[in-house]
Design a protein around this motif. Structure first.
Motif, PDB file in Angstrom:
ATOM      1  N   GLU A  67       0.833  -1.192   0.000  1.00 34.36           N
ATOM      2  CA  GLU A  67       0.000   0.000   0.000  1.00 34.36           C
ATOM      3  C   GLU A  67       0.871   1.248   0.000  1.00 34.36           C
ATOM      4  O   GLU A  67       1.994   1.191   0.506  1.00 34.36           O
ATOM      5  CB  GLU A  67      -0.980  -0.006   1.183  1.00 34.36           C
ATOM      6  N   ALA A 125      -2.037   1.707  -3.246  1.00 34.17           N
ATOM      7  CA  ALA A 125      -2.107   1.056  -4.551  1.00 34.17           C
ATOM      8  C   ALA A 125      -1.038   1.679  -5.437  1.00 34.17           C
ATOM      9  O   ALA A 125      -0.825   2.895  -5.401  1.00 34.17           O
ATOM     10  CB  ALA A 125      -3.497   1.272  -5.149  1.00 34.17           C
ATOM     11  N   PHE A 154      -9.691   8.822 -10.551  1.00 29.59           N
ATOM     12  CA  PHE A 154      -9.786   7.768  -9.549  1.00 29.59           C
ATOM     13  C   PHE A 154      -8.866   6.634  -9.999  1.00 29.59           C
ATOM     14  O   PHE A 154      -8.802   6.319 -11.181  1.00 29.59           O
ATOM     15  CB  PHE A 154     -11.231   7.281  -9.439  1.00 29.59           C
ATOM     16  N   ASP A 179      -5.661  -0.652  -8.225  1.00 33.31           N
ATOM     17  CA  ASP A 179      -4.914  -1.752  -8.840  1.00 33.31           C
ATOM     18  C   ASP A 179      -5.864  -2.904  -9.126  1.00 33.31           C
ATOM     19  O   ASP A 179      -6.802  -3.155  -8.355  1.00 33.31           O
ATOM     20  CB  ASP A 179      -3.803  -2.252  -7.898  1.00 33.31           C
ATOM     21  N   LEU A 180      -5.593  -3.596 -10.198  1.00 33.56           N
ATOM     22  CA  LEU A 180      -6.375  -4.789 -10.536  1.00 33.56           C
ATOM     23  C   LEU A 180      -5.372  -5.896 -10.842  1.00 33.56           C
ATOM     24  O   LEU A 180      -4.473  -5.716 -11.664  1.00 33.56           O
ATOM     25  CB  LEU A 180      -7.267  -4.494 -11.743  1.00 33.56           C
ATOM     26  N   HIS A 181      -5.525  -7.014 -10.172  1.00 27.86           N
ATOM     27  CA  HIS A 181      -4.543  -8.086 -10.306  1.00 27.86           C
ATOM     28  C   HIS A 181      -5.229  -9.378 -10.713  1.00 27.86           C
ATOM     29  O   HIS A 181      -6.097  -9.880 -10.007  1.00 27.86           O
ATOM     30  CB  HIS A 181      -3.809  -8.229  -8.959  1.00 27.86           C
ATOM     31  N   ASN A 182      -4.837  -9.865 -11.855  1.00 23.08           N
ATOM     32  CA  ASN A 182      -5.280 -11.200 -12.261  1.00 23.08           C
ATOM     33  C   ASN A 182      -4.181 -11.837 -13.093  1.00 23.08           C
ATOM     34  O   ASN A 182      -4.437 -12.407 -14.161  1.00 23.08           O
ATOM     35  CB  ASN A 182      -6.606 -11.138 -13.039  1.00 23.08           C
ATOM     36  N   PHE A 185     -17.437   1.606 -17.191  1.00 22.55           N
ATOM     37  CA  PHE A 185     -17.606   3.001 -16.777  1.00 22.55           C
ATOM     38  C   PHE A 185     -17.913   3.909 -17.979  1.00 22.55           C
ATOM     39  O   PHE A 185     -18.657   4.877 -17.860  1.00 22.55           O
ATOM     40  CB  PHE A 185     -16.362   3.502 -16.036  1.00 22.55           C
ATOM     41  N   ILE A 214      -5.654  -6.195   1.365  1.00 19.19           N
ATOM     42  CA  ILE A 214      -4.299  -5.653   1.217  1.00 19.19           C
ATOM     43  C   ILE A 214      -3.323  -6.807   1.423  1.00 19.19           C
ATOM     44  O   ILE A 214      -2.374  -6.989   0.669  1.00 19.19           O
ATOM     45  CB  ILE A 214      -4.020  -4.550   2.263  1.00 19.19           C
ATOM     46  N   PHE A 255     -11.286 -11.410  -9.973  1.00 13.92           N
ATOM     47  CA  PHE A 255      -9.965 -10.780  -9.977  1.00 13.92           C
ATOM     48  C   PHE A 255      -9.756 -10.056  -8.658  1.00 13.92           C
ATOM     49  O   PHE A 255     -10.701  -9.885  -7.876  1.00 13.92           O
ATOM     50  CB  PHE A 255      -9.761  -9.842 -11.182  1.00 13.92           C
ATOM     51  N   ASP A 256      -8.514  -9.693  -8.387  1.00 13.04           N
ATOM     52  CA  ASP A 256      -8.183  -8.976  -7.159  1.00 13.04           C
ATOM     53  C   ASP A 256      -8.219  -7.471  -7.416  1.00 13.04           C
ATOM     54  O   ASP A 256      -7.787  -7.012  -8.478  1.00 13.04           O
ATOM     55  CB  ASP A 256      -6.776  -9.350  -6.666  1.00 13.04           C
ATOM     56  N   VAL A 257      -8.711  -6.752  -6.434  1.00 12.40           N
ATOM     57  CA  VAL A 257      -8.740  -5.288  -6.500  1.00 12.40           C
ATOM     58  C   VAL A 257      -7.873  -4.770  -5.360  1.00 12.40           C
ATOM     59  O   VAL A 257      -8.027  -5.215  -4.217  1.00 12.40           O
ATOM     60  CB  VAL A 257     -10.186  -4.765  -6.330  1.00 12.40           C
ATOM     61  N   GLY A 258      -6.967  -3.866  -5.651  1.00  9.85           N
ATOM     62  CA  GLY A 258      -6.111  -3.308  -4.604  1.00  9.85           C
ATOM     63  C   GLY A 258      -6.287  -1.815  -4.494  1.00  9.85           C
ATOM     64  O   GLY A 258      -6.122  -1.092  -5.478  1.00  9.85           O
ATOM     65  N   ASN A 259      -6.687  -1.360  -3.318  1.00 11.07           N
ATOM     66  CA  ASN A 259      -6.756   0.088  -3.111  1.00 11.07           C
ATOM     67  C   ASN A 259      -6.601   0.398  -1.626  1.00 11.07           C
ATOM     68  O   ASN A 259      -7.366   1.199  -1.066  1.00 11.07           O
ATOM     69  CB  ASN A 259      -8.064   0.663  -3.664  1.00 11.07           C
ATOM     70  N   ALA A 260      -5.620  -0.257  -1.019  1.00  7.86           N
ATOM     71  CA  ALA A 260      -5.322  -0.075   0.400  1.00  7.86           C
ATOM     72  C   ALA A 260      -6.601  -0.266   1.222  1.00  7.86           C
ATOM     73  O   ALA A 260      -7.378  -1.164   0.946  1.00  7.86           O
ATOM     74  CB  ALA A 260      -4.654   1.284   0.643  1.00  7.86           C
ATOM     75  N   THR A 292     -13.898   0.140  -3.078  1.00  4.32           N
ATOM     76  CA  THR A 292     -13.608   0.122  -4.515  1.00  4.32           C
ATOM     77  C   THR A 292     -14.271  -1.094  -5.168  1.00  4.32           C
ATOM     78  O   THR A 292     -14.860  -0.993  -6.248  1.00  4.32           O
ATOM     79  CB  THR A 292     -12.087   0.080  -4.755  1.00  4.32           C
ATOM     80  N   LEU A 301     -17.053  -1.120  -8.199  1.00  3.53           N
ATOM     81  CA  LEU A 301     -16.977  -1.861  -9.462  1.00  3.53           C
ATOM     82  C   LEU A 301     -18.193  -2.783  -9.606  1.00  3.53           C
ATOM     83  O   LEU A 301     -18.787  -2.881 -10.684  1.00  3.53           O
ATOM     84  CB  LEU A 301     -15.699  -2.704  -9.539  1.00  3.53           C
TER      85      LEU A 301
END
Lengths: 293, 349
Positions: A57, A59, A87, A90-93, A108, B84, B115-120, B126, B130
């Motif tokens: 952290e 992101a 805005f 992070d998106l992780h796949n 969006f 996180i 999927f994974d979303v990261g925003n602390a 977040t 979505l």
């Protein structure tokens, strides 16, 4: 209203200390090519997997955003109560994060919430710890998506996982064998299994879209696993030369951006429709997107 | 958007083990007494035991969520993991396959989009943001937004380094472990759905709180400029809150429960005071649940909402505002009427 690829950039650079700067360079180049400023972009998504220093952290996207706004210190703040423009998250796949990010931004745009979205991807070797089987070089890519009333753009997405192959590619950071180790394991069959899974997923996807393999004019794939595009082209009855060959194993999360960039540069992207984007990653997860002009 | 999206059910997981703030303060190498509990408002926090980690917390919270949901695990169409921390099998940070993939296998919805979303600490907000878009556009019927936080390693690692009350790792001592899950689906009409979901990143403050995996010890470490991040968060929020309320057609006094990110009691109280000053109005109630749980990062809002839902004091007409502050600096605002939720959790008003 269509969501189109407005511009794309890809950089392959020697590892430098500041990976963030490389990611920002890719973003800046992408924006410059589209003659857009960062202030005009509403959403920024980072699909980076390996950021070099195991940042948890904030992101990474907020740091990229800060770097892209560096030349405009008055931007992205709240002067007199007005809202900041962007805005980020992070998106992780793994290898498929970029296509999931495209789907999110398309959502969006379709709902009228934004006009432009920027996706940044890339990877760099870790600076601390002992990586095993880390075979990716420092790469960065950016993809700018924009609304366009005159083009269809992305028309459909599909993500499918094949959990029977869950152990084919794994990656963990562990302290159990002191010192800190990033253990990446890729089974010998990973390429074949990815190609097999992609074939199955594409068959279903095209059937759902009422398309035949021969209808696809261009196929753009992730560059990992190495030879994925070649293996897919061999197995699936696409038109001859429809699959753009990207025989590099250096790029990871930004690999599909490299394929898009090659298609943009050669003019193939503009002259082809429909275009199928395919990524393969750990899971095994296959992500698909269909693009039409 | 054509259709609305609502919070259908929520679930949480709190580990059994409790560690008191006094125990942590006693272990610090700081001369003289440190009134950590008084400063933060945290008496104790829950901490993972052997066999518990980010994945188990996320999975357990999901199953708790299913207890109140009309959906069975196999009916889930989308899974977003917003943790996180990504620890699996103890303190092993999972890169691939991502945690969302493991969660959907464990709960039994292998075909869900994930999927994974990261925003602390704004991760779950977040994720809901979505999911709201995907569900409202009818891309998916429902979505499970989930997080499992095993973050107390940052507290353990901070204890080794802290040598003064102004040390950059002091905020690490406030954290607790927890899991949270939110099931979202389509609302019958816009009135019962999420009224507003607004997110912004004020990136020039991105370096005020950073956390990385630690090279010397298992787990992570976090460095925070506590005073500064509190100040910029509080000063930046009012115009955004005002805008969100306007879009929702509500006044602050019509918000029955404001649930801010749970950092410290003093910060929440001074923030609420400043918002009242700027907006000229106060919400009916500001929720603080730090005492028992500490700062549980991305799960704080859901833990707090779950707690008040189980206190049997909510009505379906009540409006809730989740106000998220996270490293980045990310500010997220979610406003929604409770709708069917109170009844599901035994609130019969």
């Amino acid at each position: 209203m269509g969501t189109i690829i407005n511009s794309v950039s890809y950089l392959n650079m020697p590892p430098r200390k500041d990976f963030l700067e490389i990611l920002s360079l890719a973003g800046k180049k992408c924006l410059d090519d589209a003659r857009l400023s960062m202030e005009e972009v509403n959403v920024l998504i980072s699909a980076v997997v390996y950021n070099g220093n195991y940042l948890s952290e904030p992101a990474l996207s907020s740091m990229i955003l800060s770097s892209l706004y560096r030349d405009h210190p008055s931007a992205n703040q709240l002067p007199g109560g007005s809202e900041p423009a962007t805005f980020s998250f992070d998106l992780h796949n793994g290898g498929g994060g970029v296509l999931n990010a495209i789907q999110v931004i398309d959502g969006f745009i379709q709902s009228g919430e934004i006009k432009h979205g920027l996706i940044i991807a890339g990877d760099t070797p870790p600076r601390t710890g002992h990586p095993t089987n880390f075979n990716f070089s420092t790469t960065a890519g950016a993809l700018l998506l924009s609304e366009n009333p005159h083009s269809k753009g992305f028309v459909s997405f599909h993500t499918r996982t094949f959990p029977r192959f869950h152990d084919r590619m794994t990656s963990i950071l562990t302290w159990k064998n002191s010192p800190l180790t990033l253990e990446i394991s890729e089974k010998e069959d990973f390429l074949n299994d990815c190609a097999e899974c992609a074939t199955e997923a594409i068959e279903d996807f095209l059937a759902r879209e009422n398309l035949k393999p021969q209808d696809i004019s261009l196929v753009l794939t992730s560059t990992h696993p190495h030879h994925f595009s070649y293996e897919l082209g061999k197995r699936f009855p696409f038109n001859k030369k429809a699959v753009l060959s990207c025989l590099t194993d250096e790029a990871y999360s930004a690999g599909v951006m490299l394929s898009v960039q090659k298609a943009f540069t050669s003019g193939k992207f503009r002259s082809s429709s429909p275009v199928l984007l395919v990524t393969a990653g750990a899971g095994i997860t296959i992500c698909l997107a269909l693009y039409m002009h | 958007m054509i259709q609305g999206c609502k919070i259908e059910s929520i679930g949480i997981k709190l580990p059994e083990r409790r560690v008191s703030t006094a125990e942590i303060a006693d272990r610090l190498k700081i001369p003289g007494p440190l009134k950590l509990g008084l400063l933060t408002g945290i008496d104790s926090r829950r901490v993972c035991s052997e066999g518990e980690d980010s994945l188990t917390h996320a999975v357990d919270a999901s199953f708790d969520c299913f207890r109140f949901s009309r959906y069975r695990p196999g009916e889930v169409k989308m899974v977003l993991c917003c943790s996180i921390s990504k620890y699996v099998n103890g303190l092993n940070h999972q890169f691939e396959p991502p945690l969302s993939f493991l969660i959907k296998q464990k709960i039994g919805c292998p075909d869900a989009l994930s999927f994974d979303v990261g925003n602390a600490c704004a991760g779950m907000i977040t994720g809901i943001h979505l999911a709201n878009n995907f569900i409202s556009r009818r891309i998916v019927e429902n979505c499970l937004v989930v997080s499992g936080e095993y973050i107390t390693s940052i507290s353990n690692n901070a204890e080794k380094n802290i040598d003064s009350p102004k040390h950059a790792e002091m905020a690490s001592l406030t954290v607790g472990d927890a899991g949270a899950a939110v099931m979202l689906d389509r609302s019958r009409n816009r009135e019962e759905g999420i009224s507003i979901s607004d997110m912004v990143t004020i990136s020039r403050y991105c370096d005020l709180c950073t956390g990385n995996q630690c090279s010397s010890y298992p787990g992570a470490f976090m460095q925070t400029q506590m005073q500064k991040i509190h100040e910029v968060s509080i000063v930046s929020a009012p115009p955004l809150i005002k805008s969100a309320l306007q879009k929702a057609g509500l006044k602050m006094s019509e918000i029955h429960y404001l649930i801010p990110h749970q950092t410290s009691k003093l910060s929440i109280e001074s923030g609420a005071k400043y918002f009242a000053h700027c907006l000229g109005e106060e919400p009916r109630q500001v929720i603080v649940n730090l005492e028992e749980f500490g700062n549980t990062a991305s799960t704080t809002h859901v833990i707090a909402l779950y707690k008040i839902l189980n206190e049997n004091r909510l009505k379906k007409e009540d409006n809730v505002m989740l106000l998220s502050f996270a490293s980045g600096l990310v500010i997220g605002i979610l406003i929604f009427p409770l709708g069917d939720l109170p009844e599901k959790y035994g609130n019969h008003h």
